[in-house]
Design an enzyme around this catalytic site. Structure first.
Site, short mmCIF file in Angstrom:
data_model
loop_
_atom_site.label_atom_id
_atom_site.label_comp_id
_atom_site.label_asym_id
_atom_site.label_seq_id
_atom_site.Cartn_x
_atom_site.Cartn_y
_atom_site.Cartn_z
N SER A 49 60.78 -51.78 49.06
CA SER A 49 60.70 -52.90 48.09
C SER A 49 61.62 -52.65 46.91
O SER A 49 62.37 -53.52 46.48
CB SER A 49 59.26 -53.07 47.61
OG SER A 49 58.40 -53.28 48.70
N TYR A 112 55.34 -63.61 55.57
CA TYR A 112 55.33 -65.07 55.37
C TYR A 112 54.07 -65.65 56.00
O TYR A 112 53.16 -66.09 55.31
CB TYR A 112 56.60 -65.72 55.93
CG TYR A 112 56.69 -67.20 55.65
CD1 TYR A 112 57.09 -67.65 54.40
CD2 TYR A 112 56.34 -68.13 56.62
CE1 TYR A 112 57.17 -69.02 54.13
CE2 TYR A 112 56.41 -69.49 56.36
CZ TYR A 112 56.82 -69.94 55.11
OH TYR A 112 56.89 -71.29 54.84
N TYR A 138 53.84 -49.62 56.47
CA TYR A 138 53.97 -49.82 55.03
C TYR A 138 52.98 -50.92 54.65
O TYR A 138 53.18 -52.08 54.98
CB TYR A 138 55.41 -50.21 54.71
CG TYR A 138 55.76 -50.43 53.25
CD1 TYR A 138 54.85 -50.24 52.22
CD2 TYR A 138 57.05 -50.82 52.90
CE1 TYR A 138 55.19 -50.44 50.89
CE2 TYR A 138 57.41 -51.04 51.58
CZ TYR A 138 56.49 -50.84 50.59
OH TYR A 138 56.84 -51.05 49.27
N LYS A 167 52.48 -45.70 54.37
CA LYS A 167 52.60 -45.76 52.91
C LYS A 167 51.58 -46.78 52.43
O LYS A 167 51.65 -47.96 52.79
CB LYS A 167 54.01 -46.18 52.49
CG LYS A 167 54.14 -46.36 50.98
CD LYS A 167 55.49 -46.91 50.54
CE LYS A 167 55.50 -47.09 49.02
NZ LYS A 167 56.74 -47.70 48.52
#
Length: 310
Positions: A49, A112, A138, A167
């Site tokens: 990110s 989305y 993640y 993560k």
């Protein structure tokens, strides 16, 4: 494949450096990579990110993956973020990461559509079957809109030996606890990293493996210090460093996306880099830059201009 000894400790989600035209700044990128390796990180995660992957084209992401993997040249493990809203794109990017020599891929769930659990499982299964690389999941439900539950992750790990870790960028530390108890309880080599800076110490205390957190870009000594002190049972020192880390998350509230905040902090701490960010992120204004400096002073990462001990 289940062995993950090389994935542990402190792995920064590396900020990608661009010139003022939005092109990869290879010199600046090299500066950051060398700084982090010299600081003693246990790996480097590109295109997370904070690496602005969501603002890049497929070709731009491939360029970053190729350059960074080649430049690191095996000095530490390289993890490449390959997440996307499209399964086909994740497969393409993951296969590219494998081809250029990355050590693992890190994959956020599609952000989305809210997928049925069946479709989400099929998404990760198709990717896992397409590469031999280790895969770290993640989990960032605030941005993806959908949580990866410990029970769901366990099912994936049971089916795919190359899904080796996660993560956890989650608000609730109890989620990390349950991930450790549920998945590491059955697969002890499965690695669990915290995503938020101030979750590192509690994650370690619960039996987790380290952190993949943004502050390592500009203050690697804090997270690395917490990790080493904890592992060496110097708990008082680990707690003291953790208290300094606790100031860090306040800076991420200065802007959204906060990728600009991280780059400005890197520059304030002495890295000679461009702080250009890709739109829709924008440059940090002077007022917020002043607030950032104040936070860094409180975290003892910059000298106090007043000369008063904080």
């Amino acid at each position: 494949m289940r062995s993950t000894t090389k994935f542990q400790g402190i792995i920064p989600p590396v900020s990608i450096i661009f010139n003022d035209r939005g092109e990869l700044d290879k010199k600046g990128m090299a500066t950051v990579i060398d700084f982090l390796i010299d600081a003693g990180v246990d790996g480097l995660f590109f295109l997370g990110s904070g690496g602005e992957f969501s603002q890049m084209s497929v070709e731009e992401r491939k360029e970053v993956a190729s350059f960074t993997t080649e430049y690191v040249n095996g000095r530490v493990p390289v993890l490449i973020g390959t997440g996307s809203t499209s399964t086909r794109e994740v497969v393409l990017l993951s296969q590219h990461a494998e081809k250029v020599g990355a050590d693992a891929v890190v994959i956020i769930n599609p952000y989305y559509w809210a997928l049925t659990e069946e479709n989400l499982f099929a998404h990760y299964s198709e990717i896992a079957n397409s590469v031999h690389l280790p895969i770290l999941l993640y989990n960032f439900p605030t941005l993806s809109g959908q949580d990866l539950s410990p029970e769901f992750v366990l099912q994936l790990v049971e089916k795919h030996e190359n899904i080796v870790g996660i993560k956890e960028t989650v608000e609730n530390i109890a989620h990390i606890r349950d991930m450790i108890l549920t998945v590491k309880g059955k697969f002890p080599d499965f690695v669990v990293f915290s995503g938020f800076d101030d979750h590192l110490f509690p994650t370690l205390s619960l039996g987790g493996d380290g952190a993949i957190s943004a502050s390592v870009n500009f203050a690697p000594e804090l997270a690395i210090g917490v990790y080493k002190a904890f592992k060496e049972n110097r708990i008082d020192q680990a707690v003291a460093l953790h208290k300094r880390l606790a100031f860090i998350p306040t800076m991420y509230k200065l802007d959204s996306p906060f990728v600009n905040v991280v780059k400005e902090a890197m520059k304030l701490r002495g890295l000679d880099i461009s702080t250009h960010v890709l739109p829709p992120a924008r440059s940090l204004n002077n007022e917020k830059l002043a607030e950032l400096k104040t936070i860094l002073v409180k975290a003892e990462l910059l000298p106090d201009p007043s000369g008063v001990q904080v």
